[in-house]
Design an enzyme around this catalytic site. Structure first.
Site, short mmCIF file in Angstrom:
data_model
loop_
_atom_site.label_atom_id
_atom_site.label_comp_id
_atom_site.label_asym_id
_atom_site.label_seq_id
_atom_site.Cartn_x
_atom_site.Cartn_y
_atom_site.Cartn_z
N SER A 226 0.84 -1.20 0.00
CA SER A 226 0.00 0.00 0.00
C SER A 226 0.88 1.26 0.00
O SER A 226 2.05 1.22 0.39
CB SER A 226 -0.91 -0.02 1.22
OG SER A 226 -0.13 -0.11 2.39
N CYS A 281 -3.84 -4.55 -7.84
CA CYS A 281 -3.39 -3.16 -7.95
C CYS A 281 -3.69 -2.61 -9.34
O CYS A 281 -3.63 -1.41 -9.56
CB CYS A 281 -1.91 -3.04 -7.65
SG CYS A 281 -0.92 -3.82 -8.91
P1 NAD Z 1 0.44 -3.69 2.89
O1 NAD Z 1 1.07 -2.40 2.61
O2 NAD Z 1 -0.47 -3.80 4.05
O3 NAD Z 1 1.58 -4.82 3.14
C1 NAD Z 1 2.65 -4.99 2.24
C2 NAD Z 1 3.85 -5.51 3.01
O4 NAD Z 1 4.25 -4.54 3.99
C3 NAD Z 1 3.55 -6.81 3.77
O5 NAD Z 1 4.66 -7.67 3.65
C4 NAD Z 1 3.36 -6.32 5.21
O6 NAD Z 1 3.74 -7.30 6.16
C5 NAD Z 1 4.28 -5.12 5.29
N1 NAD Z 1 3.79 -4.11 6.25
C6 NAD Z 1 2.50 -3.88 6.60
N2 NAD Z 1 2.43 -2.88 7.51
C7 NAD Z 1 3.69 -2.45 7.71
C8 NAD Z 1 4.27 -1.42 8.53
N3 NAD Z 1 3.53 -0.63 9.30
N4 NAD Z 1 5.60 -1.25 8.49
C9 NAD Z 1 6.37 -2.03 7.70
N5 NAD Z 1 5.86 -3.03 6.92
C10 NAD Z 1 4.56 -3.23 6.91
O7 NAD Z 1 -0.28 -4.17 1.53
P2 NAD Z 1 -1.24 -5.41 1.32
O8 NAD Z 1 -2.55 -5.14 1.96
O9 NAD Z 1 -0.53 -6.67 1.62
O10 NAD Z 1 -1.41 -5.35 -0.28
C11 NAD Z 1 -2.36 -4.56 -0.92
C12 NAD Z 1 -1.78 -3.24 -1.36
O11 NAD Z 1 -0.66 -3.47 -2.23
C13 NAD Z 1 -2.74 -2.41 -2.19
O12 NAD Z 1 -2.61 -1.07 -1.81
C14 NAD Z 1 -2.29 -2.62 -3.62
O13 NAD Z 1 -2.63 -1.59 -4.52
C15 NAD Z 1 -0.82 -2.70 -3.43
N6 NAD Z 1 -0.18 -3.36 -4.55
C16 NAD Z 1 0.55 -2.57 -5.39
C17 NAD Z 1 1.14 -3.14 -6.49
C18 NAD Z 1 1.95 -2.30 -7.43
O14 NAD Z 1 2.75 -2.84 -8.17
N7 NAD Z 1 1.78 -1.00 -7.45
C19 NAD Z 1 1.03 -4.52 -6.73
C20 NAD Z 1 0.28 -5.28 -5.83
C21 NAD Z 1 -0.31 -4.68 -4.73
#
Ligand code: NAD
Length: 498
Positions: A226, A281
């Site tokens: 995200s 995404c």
């Molecule tokens: P997320 O940001 O919640 O988690 C992603 C990763 O970050 C995970 O491994 C998680 O454990 C870690 N994380 C979570 N909170 C954290 C924190 N406070 N500090 C450090 N690390 C932390 O995302 P999600 O819910 O797993 O995935 C969905 C999101 O990913 C959506 O926003 C989607 O659009 C995005 N996404 C983007 C792409 C792209 O290429 N732009 C591709 C796929 C998904």
């Protein structure tokens, strides 16, 4: 119950924190596995193993490294059904889509099989008198990847494929929501002949990420998730001197011009809007019909299709999409639908009360369709990441073009039209990184690069393709004079090629 530990130095490691996350079966709502959260001990071990494995792996010639990738591809194909079932059961996406997730990752592995060619440097013979000039690409060392829940096969493969083929050692921190497939991929790479320690997987949450961002031994961090976390990872990683690429969230628009083939556009909207329950995404979450007549005709065709969507448990091959990943996420998406109603959008199809017999505790939400959404509404501004499509009516092409261009996100966008002039103008002017023309989810193939603009990506180099090779290597440039014994005399000015 199954417990996922970590994968360090080529071995499964249980972990010592005593803290575990829940891995749900989103179709039933039951906890089907636990995942250990890492401590500093496992992280330090993973980093030490990777650092120890790096020099020998970097010295393996590129063709041999490519052979590991060829074998890895074969093994994934061998295990495709098993991996897809595991992925579907942890994520909730339907089987055919789970296979697509793996297949898109495999395409990057196929790209990485060409690494000998991709790593070739430049050479200029006789750049000066008896002087040759050349450049080479060398791996960075130990690098790390942090991945989201929504593509548990594809995104880890995007990263480990190029990074490892380039000669780096890798530490993967997958999403704690569906760690099964990333762990299986690590085992398969070992079976493919990757030396122990070159790929390590540590499970966990913020502590794991922060430790990787702080460690001086990690040279680069690739993140997908995200926007809030992407921005944080980018800032903290860069402040610690690392190379960082951090892909974030999205709000992808699809423009429907008055001359578009409406049936084709509606097929595209239901597939790209509701496939994987909107948890992509590159999902289309905003439809922008141009002109009231187009909007009315679109809605007349779209509404019955959204009402007819088949939703069910993820292993049922007759359904269009399955549950959302967790109950918490389903409730968040539902609350966005409530918000849309309270902010005055017209909810034409309401999926909030969907209940599936026999799966009453699953994290399901039916397809939702809003009309008359305006740019000031929360459901337009925020990424919802669920099966919710918003229709924003635009009076003309310029307004339609300005909507995705002005939105804070700039991942993907599509235009549907039969007019080449309009399409070309749109492609040229829209302020978004990946564009589809009569094509709804324009995820480039692995030999191009993948990355959004604006707040959808932080850092200079994209995922996939030539950018990924640049990200995971650094260039060394050499100026060499041969033969020795030629005296040019001492030169006290900066050397120039006179
Ligand atoms: P997320 O940001 O919640 O988690 C992603 C990763 O970050 C995970 O491994 C998680 O454990 C870690 N994380 C979570 N909170 C954290 C924190 N406070 N500090 C450090 N690390 C932390 O995302 P999600 O819910 O797993 O995935 C969905 C999101 O990913 C959506 O926003 C989607 O659009 C995005 N996404 C983007 C792409 C792209 O290429 N732009 C591709 C796929 C998904």
């Amino acid at each position: 119950m199954k417990t996922y530990g970590h994968f360090i130095g080529g071995k499964a490691v249980a972990g010592s924190s005593g803290q575990f996350g829940d891995v749900f079966n989103p179709s039933t709502g039951e906890i089907q596995a636990k995942v250990a959260y890492t401590t500093r001990v496992e992280l330090d071990a993973a980093i030490a193993n990777a650092a120890a494995a790096f020099p020998a792996w970097a010295a393996v010639n590129p063709q041999r490294r490519a052979r590991v990738m060829f074998k890895f591809k074969e093994l994934i194909e061998r295990d495709m059904d098993k991996l897809a079932e595991l992925l579907s059961m942890e994520h909730g996406k339907v089987l055919i889509d789970a296979k697509g997730d793996i297949q898109r990752g495999l395409e990057l592995i196929e790209f990485a099989c060409g690494i000998p060619h991709l790593l070739k440097g430049d050479f200029t013979e006789g750049a000066g008198p008896n002087i040759d000039l050349y450049s080479m690409r060398q791996p960075l060392g130990v690098v790390a990847g942090i991945t989201p829940f929504n593509f548990p096969a594809m995104i880890p493969m995007w990263m480990i494929g190029t990074a490892i083929a380039c000669g780096n050692a890798f530490i993967l921190k997958p999403s704690e929501k569906d760690p099964g497939v990333p762990m299986a991929l690590a085992e398969l790479l070992l079976e493919a002949g990757l030396p122990p320690g070159v790929l390590n997987v540590v499970n966990g949450d913020k502590l794991a990420v922060d430790t990787l961002l702080e460690s001086p031994d990690i040279k680069a961090v690739s993140f997908v998730g995200s926007t809030a976390i992407a921005e944080y990872v980018y800032a903290r990683g860069a402040a610690n001197g690392k190379r960082v690429q951090a892909m974030g969230g999205a709000k992808n628009h699809m423009i429907i011009m008055p001359d578009a083939d409406l049936d084709q556009a509606v097929d595209a909207l239901v597939g790209a809007g509701y496939g994987a329950a909107g948890e992509r995404c590159m999902a289309i979450s905003v439809a922008v019909p141009v002109g009231e007549k187009t909007a009315d005709a679109l809605i007349a065709k779209l509404k019955p299709r959204v009402e007819a969507l088949r939703i069910g448990q993820s292993l049922d091959t007759s359904v269009d999409f399955g549950p959302l990943v967790t109950g918490v996420h389903r409730d968040k998406v539902k609350s966005y639908v409530d918000k849309g109603v309270s902010e005055g959008a017209s909810l034409l199809v309401d999926g909030r009360n969907l209940k599936l017999q026999g799966y009453e505790n699953g994290f399901f939400l039916g397809g939702c369709l809003f009309d008359h959404v305006t740019p000031d509404m929360t459901i337009y501004k925020d990424e919802i990441f669920g099966p919710v499509l918003s229709v924003v009516r635009a009076p003309d092409f310029e307004t339609a073009l300005s909507l995705p261009s002005k939105h804070e996100y700039g991942n993907g966008v599509a235009i549907f039209t039969r007019d080449g002039d309009t399409a070309r103008e749109f492609v040229s002017r829209v302020d978004v990184g990946m564009v589809g023309v009569n094509f709804p989810i324009p995820v480039p193939l692995a030999y191009y690069t993948f990355g959004g603009w604006k707040r959808s990506a932080f850092g200079d180099l994209n995922q996939l393709g030539p950018d990924s090779v640049r990200f995971y290597t650094r260039t060394k440039t050499v100026t060499a004079r041969w033969p020795t014994g030629i005296r040019a005399g001492a030169d006290f000015s900066i050397p120039t090629m006179k």
